[in-house]
Motif scaffolding. Sequence first.
Motif, PDB file in Angstrom:
ATOM      1  N   GLU A 289       0.812  -1.219   0.000  1.00  0.00           N
ATOM      2  CA  GLU A 289       0.000   0.000   0.000  1.00  0.00           C
ATOM      3  C   GLU A 289       0.846   1.271   0.000  1.00  0.00           C
ATOM      4  OE1 GLU A 289      -2.444  -0.433   3.428  1.00  0.00           O
ATOM      5  OE2 GLU A 289      -3.564  -2.146   2.610  1.00  0.00           O
ATOM      6  N   ASP A 290       2.038   1.197   0.608  1.00  0.00           N
ATOM      7  CA  ASP A 290       2.882   2.383   0.759  1.00  0.00           C
ATOM      8  C   ASP A 290       4.334   2.047   0.411  1.00  0.00           C
ATOM      9  OD1 ASP A 290       4.114   4.737   1.437  1.00  0.00           O
ATOM     10  OD2 ASP A 290       3.909   4.473   3.605  1.00  0.00           O
ATOM     11  N   PRO A 291       4.685   2.120  -0.885  1.00  0.00           N
ATOM     12  CA  PRO A 291       6.057   1.789  -1.294  1.00  0.00           C
ATOM     13  C   PRO A 291       7.126   2.652  -0.626  1.00  0.00           C
ATOM     14  CG  PRO A 291       4.590   1.878  -3.202  1.00  0.00           C
ATOM     15  CD  PRO A 291       3.811   2.416  -2.034  1.00  0.00           C
ATOM     16  N   SER A 292       6.753   3.818  -0.106  1.00  0.00           N
ATOM     17  CA  SER A 292       7.737   4.680   0.555  1.00  0.00           C
ATOM     18  C   SER A 292       8.251   4.057   1.857  1.00  0.00           C
ATOM     19  CB  SER A 292       7.149   6.066   0.843  1.00  0.00           C
ATOM     20  OG  SER A 292       6.159   5.994   1.860  1.00  0.00           O
ATOM     21  N   ALA A 293       7.553   3.016   2.340  1.00  0.00           N
ATOM     22  CA  ALA A 293       7.985   2.333   3.570  1.00  0.00           C
ATOM     23  C   ALA A 293       9.148   1.374   3.311  1.00  0.00           C
ATOM     24  CB  ALA A 293       6.812   1.564   4.177  1.00  0.00           C
ATOM     25  N   MET A 294       9.581   1.268   2.041  1.00  0.00           N
ATOM     26  CA  MET A 294      10.614   0.302   1.676  1.00  0.00           C
ATOM     27  C   MET A 294      11.935   0.553   2.398  1.00  0.00           C
ATOM     28  SD  MET A 294      11.421  -2.381   0.005  1.00  0.00           S
ATOM     29  CE  MET A 294      10.119  -2.596  -1.220  1.00  0.00           C
ATOM     30  N   THR A 295      12.325   1.827   2.508  1.00  0.00           N
ATOM     31  CA  THR A 295      13.606   2.127   3.166  1.00  0.00           C
ATOM     32  C   THR A 295      13.610   1.615   4.597  1.00  0.00           C
ATOM     33  OG1 THR A 295      13.935   4.092   1.806  1.00  0.00           O
ATOM     34  CG2 THR A 295      15.227   3.944   3.826  1.00  0.00           C
ATOM     35  N   GLY A 296      12.518   1.862   5.318  1.00  0.00           N
ATOM     36  CA  GLY A 296      12.402   1.385   6.692  1.00  0.00           C
ATOM     37  C   GLY A 296      12.411  -0.132   6.771  1.00  0.00           C
ATOM     38  N   PHE A 297      11.788  -0.774   5.786  1.00  0.00           N
ATOM     39  CA  PHE A 297      11.761  -2.236   5.751  1.00  0.00           C
ATOM     40  C   PHE A 297      13.172  -2.794   5.567  1.00  0.00           C
ATOM     41  CE2 PHE A 297      11.502  -6.031   2.901  1.00  0.00           C
ATOM     42  CZ  PHE A 297      11.021  -6.925   3.840  1.00  0.00           C
ATOM     43  N   MET A 381      19.013  -5.213  -2.084  1.00  0.00           N
ATOM     44  CA  MET A 381      17.835  -5.655  -1.335  1.00  0.00           C
ATOM     45  C   MET A 381      16.608  -4.852  -1.730  1.00  0.00           C
ATOM     46  SD  MET A 381      19.171  -6.708   2.482  1.00  0.00           S
ATOM     47  CE  MET A 381      20.453  -5.484   2.750  1.00  0.00           C
ATOM     48  N   ARG A 382      16.766  -3.536  -1.804  1.00  0.00           N
ATOM     49  CA  ARG A 382      15.624  -2.682  -2.200  1.00  0.00           C
ATOM     50  C   ARG A 382      15.080  -3.103  -3.557  1.00  0.00           C
ATOM     51  NH1 ARG A 382      15.707   1.283  -5.728  1.00  0.00           N
ATOM     52  NH2 ARG A 382      17.944   1.738  -5.557  1.00  0.00           N
ATOM     53  N   ILE A 383      15.960  -3.300  -4.526  1.00  0.00           N
ATOM     54  CA  ILE A 383      15.520  -3.646  -5.880  1.00  0.00           C
ATOM     55  C   ILE A 383      14.808  -4.993  -5.905  1.00  0.00           C
ATOM     56  CG2 ILE A 383      16.373  -4.307  -8.169  1.00  0.00           C
ATOM     57  CD1 ILE A 383      18.519  -2.102  -7.836  1.00  0.00           C
ATOM     58  N   LEU A 384      15.320  -5.975  -5.179  1.00  0.00           N
ATOM     59  CA  LEU A 384      14.662  -7.285  -5.154  1.00  0.00           C
ATOM     60  C   LEU A 384      13.234  -7.163  -4.635  1.00  0.00           C
ATOM     61  CD1 LEU A 384      14.778 -10.392  -5.455  1.00  0.00           C
ATOM     62  CD2 LEU A 384      15.471 -10.469  -3.054  1.00  0.00           C
ATOM     63  N   TRP A 385      13.072  -6.448  -3.510  1.00  0.00           N
ATOM     64  CA  TRP A 385      11.720  -6.335  -2.939  1.00  0.00           C
ATOM     65  C   TRP A 385      10.802  -5.491  -3.818  1.00  0.00           C
ATOM     66  CZ3 TRP A 385      11.356 -10.230  -0.149  1.00  0.00           C
ATOM     67  CH2 TRP A 385      12.390 -10.644   0.691  1.00  0.00           C
ATOM     68  N   GLU A 386      11.346  -4.496  -4.492  1.00  0.00           N
ATOM     69  CA  GLU A 386      10.522  -3.707  -5.419  1.00  0.00           C
ATOM     70  C   GLU A 386       9.995  -4.569  -6.557  1.00  0.00           C
ATOM     71  OE1 GLU A 386      12.608   0.728  -4.882  1.00  0.00           O
ATOM     72  OE2 GLU A 386      13.167  -0.556  -6.564  1.00  0.00           O
ATOM     73  N   LEU A 389       7.641  -7.950  -4.335  1.00  0.00           N
ATOM     74  CA  LEU A 389       6.439  -7.748  -3.517  1.00  0.00           C
ATOM     75  C   LEU A 389       5.166  -7.457  -4.327  1.00  0.00           C
ATOM     76  CD1 LEU A 389       7.812  -5.913  -0.352  1.00  0.00           C
ATOM     77  CD2 LEU A 389       7.569  -8.354  -0.820  1.00  0.00           C
ATOM     78  N   PRO A 390       5.226  -6.682  -5.420  1.00  0.00           N
ATOM     79  CA  PRO A 390       3.990  -6.476  -6.202  1.00  0.00           C
ATOM     80  C   PRO A 390       3.432  -7.768  -6.792  1.00  0.00           C
ATOM     81  CG  PRO A 390       5.632  -4.813  -6.756  1.00  0.00           C
ATOM     82  CD  PRO A 390       6.333  -5.863  -5.935  1.00  0.00           C
ATOM     83  N   ARG A 391       4.248  -8.809  -6.863  1.00  0.00           N
ATOM     84  CA  ARG A 391       3.802 -10.064  -7.469  1.00  0.00           C
ATOM     85  C   ARG A 391       3.318 -11.084  -6.436  1.00  0.00           C
ATOM     86  NH1 ARG A 391       7.880 -11.592 -12.272  1.00  0.00           N
ATOM     87  NH2 ARG A 391       6.131 -13.005 -12.724  1.00  0.00           N
ATOM     88  N   LEU A 392       3.328 -10.680  -5.160  1.00  0.00           N
ATOM     89  CA  LEU A 392       2.832 -11.559  -4.098  1.00  0.00           C
ATOM     90  C   LEU A 392       1.577 -10.968  -3.476  1.00  0.00           C
ATOM     91  CD1 LEU A 392       6.138 -12.371  -2.144  1.00  0.00           C
ATOM     92  CD2 LEU A 392       5.030 -13.762  -3.917  1.00  0.00           C
TER      93      LEU A 392
END
Length: 422
Positions: A289-297, A381-386, A389-392
């Motif tokens: 819902e909030d891709p901007s939370a990626m850095t914190g993740f 790591m950021r690129i992998l999750w980007e 995650l949209p595909r799960l």
Amino acid sequence: MSISKEIANTIVDPRAYANLARIDAAFTTLRKDAPFEVAEADGFDPFWVATRHADVLEIEKRADVFLNGAGSATLADKAANAFVHAVTGEPNLVRSLVQIDGKEHKDLRAITFPAFTPKALKALEEQIRGIAREFVDAMIAKAPECDFARDVAFLYPLRVVMKVLGVPEEHEPFMLKLTQELFGPNDPDMNRTGKEVTGEEAMNLLQQTMLDLEAYFGEVTKTFRTKPESCINSLIANAKIDGEYLTHRQMMGYYIIAATAGHDTTANTTGAAMWALAQNPEVLRQLKEDPSAMTGFVEETIRWASPVKHFMRTAIADAEVAGQQVKKGDWVMLSYHSANRDEDVFDDPFAFKIDRPIHKHVAFGSGPHVCLGQHLARMEMRILWEELLPRLSEVSLAGEPKLTQSTFVCGPKTVPIRFTVA
């Protein structure tokens, strides 16, 4: 309160780090009752244990007093240390960036530092994204289950780092095998014997792995001195300090730290991140819902995993730390695992929270020895999750994950998951 024999023996036991409840209980007790005291474990020389965030940072900053190379830079028992001295005449089996200090460290670090800045790495982003998509596609094809550690977390960072180093794709299985042997000599699933081993036997296995790596990188040196390229291994092969090529031990240590630490720590963190996602379904929803939370993740997964469990320092002068008198020659453990669970710094430290303050953890170390590859690790790591995650739409554990048995670099060796494709 001094450190009890039971806890001292726990924090030197590789098997304890494969059991989070056991190792967390030991360090939680230490932070509360004996945050900076001496451990006297069976078979080991006595060593101070820095368990708190503030003390770890202080010691890291005092790099003129607490040295990496004056003693073993990683925890080893008396027999293992004696073996290393007999083989090398030095306290450490490898002479890499994490086992040296002062001018030598500064000069060697400067060789590759420009290649690991955020600006330099930006040029690699699309290439890394292509690699990430390849591994995501392969994972999705395995739906509804896979072992995320073995199918993705081990292999994706390996591919990225080997590209950066200039290692051919067909050599990746060889490099993965030797890296796992290097960081997991005490783990029967990782070492080349398939058995439980003593500390001295582990060091003997490490030496065998080192000889295999040195033979490989000897050929790498010949190749890139004949035909230099724009990759990290070529930089190392052709580097000179004060007009001279690196010594054999400097060069081999550099190749080995770049090739092994460059992917194993990221692999452990990536596997731990999926483990956390499978246990915390609300985090997956939040990130979608909030891709901007990626850095914190990403930062929370690094804190959560703390893949490098410790480094050792040796005092070369008397010093005071946390009100205690450390003597010249004393050995000190910096427990990053414990510091990243310090209740005085992290609210509810055993919870996985992606909204924590950024960059407060010490998983990459601090001071002059802060991790050279930290920006690459964060980017991949950021690129992998980007990409993933949209595909799960859902993910859960399909079995109990297992951790490597290691006091040094430790993380998930299996993360069985069940997932639904979005």
